[in-house]
Write a protein that holds these residues in place. Structure first.
Motif, PDB file in Angstrom:
ATOM      1  N   ASN A  34     -48.495   2.051  -5.430  1.00 58.71           N
ATOM      2  CA  ASN A  34     -48.336   0.658  -4.990  1.00 58.71           C
ATOM      3  C   ASN A  34     -47.929   0.550  -3.524  1.00 58.71           C
ATOM      4  N   ARG A  71     -36.452  -6.297  -2.711  1.00 56.83           N
ATOM      5  CA  ARG A  71     -37.277  -6.965  -3.725  1.00 56.83           C
ATOM      6  C   ARG A  71     -37.224  -6.141  -5.007  1.00 56.83           C
ATOM      7  N   TYR A  77     -46.377   0.783 -17.604  1.00 60.12           N
ATOM      8  CA  TYR A  77     -46.925  -0.493 -18.066  1.00 60.12           C
ATOM      9  C   TYR A  77     -47.032  -0.528 -19.581  1.00 60.12           C
ATOM     10  N   LEU A 117     -42.218   3.491 -13.050  1.00 59.86           N
ATOM     11  CA  LEU A 117     -43.044   2.300 -13.273  1.00 59.86           C
ATOM     12  C   LEU A 117     -44.021   2.655 -14.383  1.00 59.86           C
ATOM     13  N   MET A 128     -38.580  -6.272  -9.375  1.00 60.41           N
ATOM     14  CA  MET A 128     -39.313  -6.953 -10.447  1.00 60.41           C
ATOM     15  C   MET A 128     -38.287  -7.732 -11.264  1.00 60.41           C
ATOM     16  N   LYS A 157     -41.019  -6.375 -16.783  1.00 57.63           N
ATOM     17  CA  LYS A 157     -41.287  -7.818 -16.686  1.00 57.63           C
ATOM     18  C   LYS A 157     -41.322  -8.538 -18.033  1.00 57.63           C
ATOM     19  N   PHE A 184     -45.138  -9.540  -7.305  1.00 61.18           N
ATOM     20  CA  PHE A 184     -45.741  -8.403  -6.590  1.00 61.18           C
ATOM     21  C   PHE A 184     -46.611  -8.886  -5.425  1.00 61.18           C
ATOM     22  N   VAL A 222     -52.482  -7.198 -11.748  1.00 59.15           N
ATOM     23  CA  VAL A 222     -52.051  -7.546 -10.387  1.00 59.15           C
ATOM     24  C   VAL A 222     -52.311  -6.481  -9.321  1.00 59.15           C
ATOM     25  N   THR A 223     -52.740  -5.286  -9.729  1.00 58.20           N
ATOM     26  CA  THR A 223     -52.974  -4.245  -8.716  1.00 58.20           C
ATOM     27  C   THR A 223     -54.450  -4.234  -8.319  1.00 58.20           C
ATOM     28  N   ASN A 230     -40.952   1.089  -5.157  1.00 56.22           N
ATOM     29  CA  ASN A 230     -42.201   1.115  -5.908  1.00 56.22           C
ATOM     30  C   ASN A 230     -42.768   2.526  -5.909  1.00 56.22           C
TER      31      ASN A 230
END
Ligand code: SIN
Length: 332
Positions: A214, A170, A237, A235, A172, A95, A193, A35-36, A210
């Motif tokens: 980001n 906002r 992954y 953050l 996640m 997520k 996102f 998504v980035t 974030n």
């Protein structure tokens, strides 16, 4: 006539046998959706993975990278991964709550002192064991990819926890992050996102959290008057694949891919550490958001307000894992 039929049948079988090596040599396609943008630690990691696969396994394996939510949001990509419609993804560990509750560890506010402590934990035996937490659901963790420490922003200065009161932030899709913002009397809103910029620009939400990478690459700083260097969370992954797909790859190919993943993971750490410095500078130089540095006592107020959240989740994420992170904090 009978002879002719036998001959035809034999020829067909022979052709089939001849064709089978070609069929087995069919190129394996790995679709990697994320998504980035490409100019982020994850985006660069995905492209480096593709490059190394091209160099070492060209003709046998082809990687197709789809950045910037072109193909799927993070919520959709995990479903697509399980259907084997894509073979690689790297969503934030925040997520995965549908697939494992244990990765919520990474969302605990003020748990990780810095990226070095985070790497110390993910490299440890406990961290590596945790990487397998979603396997029961068919999702295999191949590696942890770093992005960095999260910062918090809004349209007024967030200096004390009271400044966040009543604001819509906002988050996640994580219950820990929800609890974290509720702990400062704010209203957390789970959101994809790809929707955050517009939601900030139109006032649907008031603030966000974030990393510098980001905040810069998605231009959040252009629609947030104030950004606080809070470093209140991380953050990180999980680079994940479909377990069945990966385990069914020819062994030699799987081993080479595992090796490439290892090498890329090391590089992603460096991309992330560099981005944290460079992207913060870019945001500061833009002059579009006021950047606030907290004093030790101001930071302590945020810690006191948010840290009680740990107690709600410590059984779920494992007290032993929390203790292992704290050991890493002490060393870094
Ligand atoms: C990402 O870095 O992959 C996106 C994280 C987010 O949803 O904020």
């Amino acid at each position: 006539m009978k002879k002719d039929i036998k001959l035809i049948a034999a020829t067909v079988v022979a052709m089939g046998l001849l064709a089978s090596p070609i069929a087995s040599a069919k190129e394996i396609v790995i679709k990697f959706s994320h998504v980035t943008t490409e100019a982020t630690p994850k985006g660069k990691g995905a492209m480096l993975f593709k490059k190394l696969v091209d160099e070492r396994l060209g003709g046998k394996v082809r990687v197709e990278v789809f950045p910037s939510s072109q193909l799927y949001t993070d919520k959709a990509v995990l479903k697509a991964l399980l259907l084997n419609d894509v073979q690689l993804a790297a969503p934030s560990l925040s997520k995965f709550s549908k697939y494992t509750k244990q990765w919520a560890l990474f969302d605990l506010p003020f748990l990780f002192k810095n990226p070095q402590a985070l790497n110390c934990f993910t490299d440890s035996a406990k961290g590596q064991a945790l990487l397998g937490a979603a396997e029961r659901k068919g999702i295999k963790g191949l590696g942890y990819w770093l992005n960095g420490m999260k910062q918090i922003s809004a349209n007024h200065a967030l200096i004390n926890p009271e400044d966040a009161k009543g604001l819509k932030f906002r988050i996640m899709s994580s219950d820990v992050l929800k609890a974290q913002f509720e702990a400062v009397n704010a209203n957390p809103q789970k959101m994809a996102f790809s929707e955050v910029y517009n939601a900030l620009a139109t006032g649907v939400i008031d603030g966000q959290e974030n990393t510098w990478s980001n905040i810069r690459s998605k231009k959040f700083f252009e629609v947030q008057k104030d950004t606080t260097i809070s470093n209140h969370g991380v953050l990180e992954y999980a680079l994940v694949t479909n377990k069945r797909f990966w385990n069914n790859l020819p062994t030699d190919i799987r081993m080479q891919l595992d090796q490439i993943v290892k090498e890329v993971t090391v590089q992603v750490t460096q991309f992330a550490l560099d981005a944290a410095v460079k992207d913060m500078q870019t945001v500061a130089d833009s002059g579009k958001t006021n950047i606030h540095t907290l004093t030790d006592s101001q930071k302590e107020q945020w810690v006191s307000a948010m840290k009680p959240v740990w107690a709600q989740f410590e059984d779920q994420v494992g007290k032993d894992n929390i203790a292992a992170v704290q050991q890493c904090n002490a060393k870094n």
